[in-house]
Design an enzyme around this catalytic site. Structure first.
Site, PDB file in Angstrom:
ATOM      1  N   SER A 173       0.839  -1.198   0.000  1.00  0.00           N
ATOM      2  CA  SER A 173       0.000   0.000   0.000  1.00  0.00           C
ATOM      3  C   SER A 173       0.880   1.256   0.000  1.00  0.00           C
ATOM      4  CB  SER A 173      -0.973  -0.056   1.171  1.00  0.00           C
ATOM      5  OG  SER A 173      -1.935   0.947   1.040  1.00  0.00           O
ATOM      6  N   ASP A 195      -8.339  -4.252  -6.268  1.00  0.00           N
ATOM      7  CA  ASP A 195      -8.036  -3.265  -5.237  1.00  0.00           C
ATOM      8  C   ASP A 195      -8.723  -1.932  -5.562  1.00  0.00           C
ATOM      9  OD1 ASP A 195      -6.785  -1.515  -3.406  1.00  0.00           O
ATOM     10  OD2 ASP A 195      -5.014  -2.795  -3.361  1.00  0.00           O
ATOM     11  N   HIS A 212      -7.811  -4.893  -1.470  1.00  0.00           N
ATOM     12  CA  HIS A 212      -6.722  -4.315  -0.676  1.00  0.00           C
ATOM     13  C   HIS A 212      -6.567  -5.001   0.688  1.00  0.00           C
ATOM     14  CE1 HIS A 212      -3.956  -0.900  -0.240  1.00  0.00           C
ATOM     15  NE2 HIS A 212      -4.286  -0.895   1.038  1.00  0.00           N
TER      16      HIS A 212
END
Ligand code: 4NP
Length: 605
Positions: free
Chosen positions: A469, A548, A580
């Site tokens: 991330s 995601d 995610h």
């Protein structure tokens, strides 16, 4: 070349062939076996107490599912299947537990459900289209939540049916509690990216009130009961707990009869609330560890991170973990002592491979101290292959808390250096807001300094950068902006292009990006690896969840296309039907296994 020489060469190459590749192969398969063992070590996280049972999540059946432990019989029962996303704080008197599940193959469109822990019956709450949900509150009869829509919306869903949109704001906002007709939460509600205000929505009057004790203060995690709101604020200097009385509009600091909390001097509060007798409990935190306090008196638990407490009679239920100990649930006796009721330790063979862990303060380019956790590997010499692990968030941190990525790397032979770069939580608000208006600037320098420290202190021989991330973003950016520092990079769910990322984001994440950049969109170009692809030197392992919706895959695909055209060395792994948030072990393995194979090749001894 003579036949003899040929034969010799043949023999020689056979000898090499029969040893080296096989041995490498064996060591890689050994690593993969260890990785699987670490990832499948069950994790237990306490949610709270409800109707005589401790409600918790566990990965024991392969996904983060809800379970209930009957304290009378000692039996546990699974309440959900396939993984949950969010769970609302429980109500002691209600048999219902409220949770959300992704119904969009990882896109984080979540449906809200209630499960009755007495008979495991569950049902979806009607009238709410699945959305990204930003915090849940449950008063025993209805559910309050914030959800991404045109802006961020406040909703009320009744267990008996019916859903109502109450309010909408054009800012980042989360619900944190719902009780006695009042929904509370926090958000960037006055347009100042460096402050958080408390909001209170009164169901009786329909009024949405934004409150801060001081303009520009950071106010966090409000909980409410009987017309009072308890929250943490830095309005008067460092973080402290305050009580706001809605009727008299008076604010007072919480006074404790014990002095342990004051002496501990926490940098921040992870969690707090009232016992059923109305006494305030709190979890204070400093330097990556936390402690539990009741009325200011410490309740002893092992070193590490303690979080998510619920107090019931003479007991409290909390989760504890550390960098080397997976999350487990402890029952704390308020008159002293505790016992682990759910959870176990890592296998002895894995524990032996993970070396010592400690914190160092690394001086960055401008003199700022960067609190950095180091976990050494007992499976490698010093200096040895090392990984600078960059956490996500960016308003998050690496603490003395279980982290599957860090534990796996250390067990598999990599010394791990995990900097809490500027912008990380846990070291005060002044430090936390230092990345606002400069993501991928000063924080990237801090990450580079952490790598330099590891080399200069005899820890790292070869060194990779790895993160998920925001950590994936930093991996992309550091490998093009600091191309000579790292020998390899592993970017999970990263950001390669802020411009396209913004276009693809929902209302919540557009707010998030505007706050993070402090509206300086002119910086997007400079902070996007896609514009510096020519500079990449290190081999790159790119791993991305297909669906995601926080860090979308499309801009990363365009970056990959650029790397292709430039002839750069990279590999791309897509985790299908995943988002995610990692909510099952199969996807965790799909994320980590390519990283392990890649690191073995490019960092291997
Ligand atoms: P995280 O994800 O690191 O998992 O919290 C992020 C998602 C979006 C953004 C940053 C981080 N963003 O800036 O939009």
């Amino acid at each position: 070349m003579s036949p003899m020489e040929n034969a010799e060469r043949g023999l020689c190459s056979r000898a090499v062939g029969s040893l080296t590749p096989e041995r490498k192969h064996a060591s890689l398969s050994e690593k993969l076996r260890l990785l699987e063992a670490i990832i499948t070590t069950p994790i237990y996280t306490s949610i709270g107490y409800a109707s005589g049972q401790v409600v918790y999540t566990s990965t024991v059946e392969g996904a983060v599912d809800l379970w209930a432990l009957d304290l009378g019989s000692g039996c546990s029962r699974r309440l959900t299947e396939g993984g949950v996303h969010l769970v609302a704080p429980t109500r002691h008197e209600s048999p219902y537990v409220i949770y959300t599940q992704d119904v969009s193959k990882g896109r984080e469109l979540q449906q809200v459900y209630a499960v009755n822990i007495k008979n495991s019956d569950s049902f979806a709450l009607e009238g709410f289209e699945p959305r990204r949900i930003l915090g849940l509150g449950f008063d025993g009869k209805s559910v309050a939540l914030a959800a991404a829509g045109d802006g961020v919306e406040l909703w009320l869903l009744s267990l008996g049916g019916g859903a109502e949109k109450l309010h909408s704001v054009a800012s980042m906002m989360y619900v944190t509690d719902f009780n006695d007709g009042v929904i509370v939460g926090q958000g960037v509600l006055k347009g100042n990216p460096r402050s958080f205000e408390v909001f209170m929505y009164d169901l009786g009057t329909g009024e949405f009130e934004v409150y801060t004790p001081r303009e520009g203060a950071v106010n966090k995690r409000p909980v409410t009961r009987g017309g009072r709101v308890l929250f943490a604020t830095n309005a008067f200097g460092k973080d402290e707990l305050v009580l706001y009385d809605r009727r008299s509009e008076e604010l007072q600091k919480v006074e404790f009869s014990g002095s342990d909390l004051r002496e501990y001097d926490p940098t921040e509060y992870l969690d707090f609330g009232w016992t059923s007798e109305g006494v305030v409990w709190a979890i204070g935190k400093r330097d990556g560890r936390s402690k539990l306090f009741l009325d200011g008196k410490i309740l002893p638990l092992p070193d590490g991170l303690v979080y998510g407490a619920d107090f019931v009679g003479s007991k409290a239920y909390v989760t504890h973990s550390s960098l080397t100990s997976p999350p487990k649930i402890c029952e704390v006796d308020l008159s002293g002592g505790y016992r682990v009721i759910l959870g176990g330790e890592l296998r002895e063979e894995i524990l032996r491979l993970i070396g010592r862990s400690y914190m160092v303060r690394i001086r960055s380019f401008d003199g700022l101290e960067i609190p950095t956790f180091v976990v050494e590997s007992n499976a490698s010499p010093k200096p040895g292959p090392s990984v600078v692990y960059v956490h996500g968030g960016p308003w998050s941190e690496v603490a003395d808390r279980w982290d599957m990525f860090i534990a796996s790397l250390a067990a598999l032979g990599y010394h791990v250096i995990a900097p809490n770069f500027r912008g990380s939580t846990g070291y005060g608000e002044e430090f936390r807001v230092m990345d606002i208006g400069d993501p991928g600037g000063g924080d990237l320098e801090d990450v580079a300094k952490a790598a330099e420290w590891a080399v200069n202190h005899g820890l790292a021989s070869k060194i990779a950068v790895m993160g998920y991330s925001y950590g994936g973003f930093m991996t992309f950016l550091s490998t093009v902006k600091k191309p000579h520092i790292f020998d390899a990079g592993v970017a999970g769910a990263g950001v390669a292009d802020w411009e396209e990322m913004y276009e693809l984001s929902d209302a919540f994440f557009r707010q998030f990006i505007d706050i993070l950049f402090n509206g300086k969109r002119e910086l997007w170009k400079d902070r996007s690896a896609i514009n510096f692809a020519e500079e990449l030197r290190a081999p790159l392992c790119i791993i991305h969840p297909q669906n995601d919706s926080r860090t979308p895959f499309k801009p990363v695909l365009r970056y990959v296309w650029k790397l292709m055209e430039l002839g750069k060395t990279f590999e791309l792994h897509v985790v299908p039907e995943a988002g995610h948030a990692i909510t099952n072990l199969e996807n965790a393995i799909k994320l980590l296994m390519p990283a392990v194979i890649f690191l073995e090749k490019y960092l291997g001894r």
